[in-house]
Design a protein around this motif. Structure first.
Motif, PDB file in Angstrom:
ATOM      1  N   THR A 255       0.716  -1.551  -0.204  1.00 51.95           N
ATOM      2  CA  THR A 255       0.171  -0.443  -0.141  1.00 51.95           C
ATOM      3  C   THR A 255       0.849   1.374   0.157  1.00 51.95           C
ATOM      4  OG1 THR A 255      -1.348  -1.160   1.311  1.00 51.95           O
ATOM      5  CG2 THR A 255      -1.690   1.502   1.419  1.00 51.95           C
ATOM      6  N   GLY A 256       2.069   1.390   1.031  1.00 51.06           N
ATOM      7  CA  GLY A 256       2.997   2.425   1.000  1.00 51.06           C
ATOM      8  C   GLY A 256       4.070   2.161   0.244  1.00 51.06           C
ATOM      9  N   SER A 257       4.285   2.576  -0.714  1.00 50.85           N
ATOM     10  CA  SER A 257       5.642   2.386  -1.743  1.00 50.85           C
ATOM     11  C   SER A 257       6.449   3.635  -1.017  1.00 50.85           C
ATOM     12  CB  SER A 257       5.587   1.685  -3.090  1.00 50.85           C
ATOM     13  OG  SER A 257       4.449   3.066  -3.965  1.00 50.85           O
ATOM     14  N   PRO A 258       7.866   2.551  -1.509  1.00 50.37           N
ATOM     15  CA  PRO A 258       8.898   3.866  -1.557  1.00 50.37           C
ATOM     16  C   PRO A 258       8.749   4.962  -2.724  1.00 50.37           C
ATOM     17  CG  PRO A 258      10.268   2.058  -1.397  1.00 50.37           C
ATOM     18  CD  PRO A 258       8.922   1.447  -1.954  1.00 50.37           C
ATOM     19  N   ALA A 259       8.156   4.502  -3.772  1.00 51.44           N
ATOM     20  CA  ALA A 259       7.589   5.472  -4.882  1.00 51.44           C
ATOM     21  C   ALA A 259       7.203   6.387  -4.960  1.00 51.44           C
ATOM     22  CB  ALA A 259       7.966   4.386  -5.985  1.00 51.44           C
ATOM     23  N   ASP A 260       6.168   6.538  -3.867  1.00 48.24           N
ATOM     24  CA  ASP A 260       5.744   7.963  -3.216  1.00 48.24           C
ATOM     25  C   ASP A 260       5.261   8.379  -2.592  1.00 48.24           C
ATOM     26  OD1 ASP A 260       4.224   6.005  -1.557  1.00 48.24           O
ATOM     27  OD2 ASP A 260       2.528   5.419  -1.946  1.00 48.24           O
ATOM     28  N   GLY A 261       6.845   8.147  -1.369  1.00 45.51           N
ATOM     29  CA  GLY A 261       7.276   9.168  -0.392  1.00 45.51           C
ATOM     30  C   GLY A 261       6.630   8.069   0.976  1.00 45.51           C
ATOM     31  N   THR A 262       6.276   7.431   1.180  1.00 47.69           N
ATOM     32  CA  THR A 262       5.718   6.809   2.179  1.00 47.69           C
ATOM     33  C   THR A 262       7.360   6.130   2.762  1.00 47.69           C
ATOM     34  OG1 THR A 262       3.823   5.988   0.950  1.00 47.69           O
ATOM     35  CG2 THR A 262       3.932   4.916   3.168  1.00 47.69           C
ATOM     36  N   ALA A 263       7.278   6.676   3.711  1.00 48.59           N
ATOM     37  CA  ALA A 263       8.641   7.008   4.937  1.00 48.59           C
ATOM     38  C   ALA A 263       7.764   4.893   5.798  1.00 48.59           C
ATOM     39  CB  ALA A 263       8.454   7.497   5.860  1.00 48.59           C
ATOM     40  N   SER A 264       9.087   4.668   6.025  1.00 49.11           N
ATOM     41  CA  SER A 264      10.094   3.217   6.530  1.00 49.11           C
ATOM     42  C   SER A 264       9.343   4.150   8.364  1.00 49.11           C
ATOM     43  CB  SER A 264      11.161   3.491   6.302  1.00 49.11           C
ATOM     44  OG  SER A 264      11.422   2.400   8.138  1.00 49.11           O
ATOM     45  N   PRO A 265       8.669   3.061   8.698  1.00 48.58           N
ATOM     46  CA  PRO A 265       8.411   4.044  10.600  1.00 48.58           C
ATOM     47  C   PRO A 265       9.646   4.431  10.862  1.00 48.58           C
ATOM     48  CG  PRO A 265       7.194   2.074  10.365  1.00 48.58           C
ATOM     49  CD  PRO A 265       8.622   2.699   8.349  1.00 48.58           C
ATOM     50  N   VAL A 266      11.110   3.500  10.469  1.00 44.67           N
ATOM     51  CA  VAL A 266      12.355   3.677  11.123  1.00 44.67           C
ATOM     52  C   VAL A 266      13.075   4.856  10.568  1.00 44.67           C
ATOM     53  CG1 VAL A 266      15.029   2.440  11.675  1.00 44.67           C
ATOM     54  CG2 VAL A 266      12.579   1.154  11.036  1.00 44.67           C
ATOM     55  N   HIS A 267      12.158   5.982   9.955  1.00 44.65           N
ATOM     56  CA  HIS A 267      12.911   6.990   9.055  1.00 44.65           C
ATOM     57  C   HIS A 267      13.031   8.007  10.846  1.00 44.65           C
ATOM     58  CE1 HIS A 267      14.086   9.024   5.441  1.00 44.65           C
ATOM     59  NE2 HIS A 267      13.811   9.726   6.705  1.00 44.65           N
ATOM     60  N   ALA A 268      12.027   7.880  11.845  1.00 42.37           N
ATOM     61  CA  ALA A 268      12.154   8.575  12.669  1.00 42.37           C
ATOM     62  C   ALA A 268      13.790   8.390  13.476  1.00 42.37           C
ATOM     63  CB  ALA A 268      10.855   7.664  13.569  1.00 42.37           C
ATOM     64  N   PHE A 269      14.354   7.048  13.223  1.00 40.81           N
ATOM     65  CA  PHE A 269      15.638   7.027  14.126  1.00 40.81           C
ATOM     66  C   PHE A 269      16.911   7.400  13.132  1.00 40.81           C
ATOM     67  CE2 PHE A 269      19.105   4.580  14.397  1.00 40.81           C
ATOM     68  CZ  PHE A 269      20.045   4.527  15.143  1.00 40.81           C
ATOM     69  N   VAL A 270      16.970   7.625  11.500  1.00 44.24           N
ATOM     70  CA  VAL A 270      17.300   8.150  10.775  1.00 44.24           C
ATOM     71  C   VAL A 270      17.535   9.513  11.167  1.00 44.24           C
ATOM     72  CG1 VAL A 270      17.772   9.011   8.773  1.00 44.24           C
ATOM     73  CG2 VAL A 270      17.005   6.697   9.195  1.00 44.24           C
ATOM     74  N   LEU A 271      16.347  10.498  11.587  1.00 38.69           N
ATOM     75  CA  LEU A 271      15.980  11.579  11.632  1.00 38.69           C
ATOM     76  C   LEU A 271      16.661  11.939  13.060  1.00 38.69           C
ATOM     77  CD1 LEU A 271      12.585  12.546  10.896  1.00 38.69           C
ATOM     78  CD2 LEU A 271      14.739  13.535   9.118  1.00 38.69           C
ATOM     79  N   ALA A 272      17.271  11.559  14.185  1.00 42.03           N
ATOM     80  CA  ALA A 272      16.809  11.164  15.711  1.00 42.03           C
ATOM     81  C   ALA A 272      18.584  11.230  15.081  1.00 42.03           C
ATOM     82  CB  ALA A 272      16.567  10.759  16.874  1.00 42.03           C
TER      83      ALA A 272
END
Length: 306
Positions: free
Chosen positions: A44-61
């Motif tokens: 449903t949420g693909s990388p191509a449509d800009g849907t984030a990984s839930p782990v991207h919060a860690f990347v930002l922090a």
């Protein structure tokens, strides 16, 4: 993605800085593409449509956490290395492409251990999509600062809320992967974690490893994608919480076995990552929102355990 400091921080905030950055769809896609490069196309949420990984919060922090560790260890006489012990992520929603995210970090406590000092960090992520009023993600990070002896013990390192307790038991599943140096390198550049132990054989051997090693959070991110595909219809926006503890490194060429154990409803999935040497990631869990609940909320009313 460009990170800028927040002006006017003083005292403890100066030790644990705050920073803001604007997240692009390209950032989000590059990260999920790197993690999913050995997996089928997203649902449903693909990388191509800009849907984030839930782990991207860690990347930002992560950048703010690195700055904080540098400040904590600035008075050390000798070298200090950081060992990531555990990570919890709780999120109301995914980060959105194009929003400006502010990360604020607190050092919850420090405790002296035989090899150095163990610290607990809490990061709160707020986005302009919510008006910045309420954090959309909270992260608790446990790390050992190997060789750090100048930091006085303080505070509490016991961690936050316990992991969700599964309700019953579903059918277990197994996913196997063999991480390559190329996969590890791609993850490093997409996440911004360019620690040489992940990229340079000589640096890895100098740190006591037989070869470069995978990032611990890359294994967690891979497990989250497997769980999302199998139990959330490929929709990462249903992930509300993630937790894991790190035991040993994963080297390229080793078989990585992700053992998945859902509860009866498939809303709490526990996982372990194993290599031939033993557990690499343990006590892993992912909590999913119940699609039948109002607003896709997390199931409530259950008990919890550590």
């Amino acid at each position: 993605m460009t990170t800028t400091p927040i002006e006017g921080t003083t005292g403890a905030q100066a030790l644990a800085p705050a920073a803001a950055s604007t997240v692009t769809a390209a950032d989000l896609a590059a990260y999920r593409d790197a993690v999913r490069s050995a997996l089928p196309a997203a649902g449903t949420g693909s990388p191509a449509d800009g849907t984030a990984s839930p782990v991207h919060a860690f990347v930002l922090a992560h950048t703010v956490a690195e700055q904080t560790v540098a400040a904590l260890t600035a008075a050390e006489d000798g070298p200090v290395s950081v060992v990531h012990l555990g990570q919890d992520i709780r999120c109301r929603r995914l980060v959105a492409a194009g929003e400006r995210v502010t990360v604020r970090l607190d050092v919850l406590g420090a405790r002296r251990e035989p090899r150095g000092t163990r610290v607990a960090l809490r990061s709160l992520l707020s986005g302009d999509a919510d008006g910045g009023a309420e954090p959309f993600a909270e992260l608790l990070t446990s790390a050992l600062l190997v060789g750090a002896t100048a930091l006085d013990p303080f505070g509490d390192i016991s961690g936050g809320a316990p992991a969700p307790k599964p309700a019953g038991s579903g059918e277990p599943a197994l996913a196997t992967h063999e991480l390559t140096e190329e996969w590890i390198s791609r993850y490093a550049h997409a996440s911004g974690d360019l620690n040489p132990i992940h990229l340079d054989q000589e640096a890895a051997r100098g740190a006591g490893f037989g070869s470069v090693i995978a990032h611990g959070m890359s294994v967690v991110a891979l497990a989250v994608e497997e769980i999302t595909d199998r139990y959330a219809d490929g929709d990462p926006s249903r992930v509300r919480g993630i937790g894991a503890r790190f035991s040993s490194p994963v080297a390229p060429g080793e078989e990585l076995r992700l053992e998945l154990q859902p509860d009866a409803a498939g809303l709490v999935v526990r996982f372990t990552g194993r290599t031939p040497a033993g557990p690499a990631v343990k006590s892993g869990w992912v909590q999913l929102a119940d699609p039948a609940a109002p607003s896709g909320g997390v199931r409530t009313g259950g008990s919890h355990e550590r």
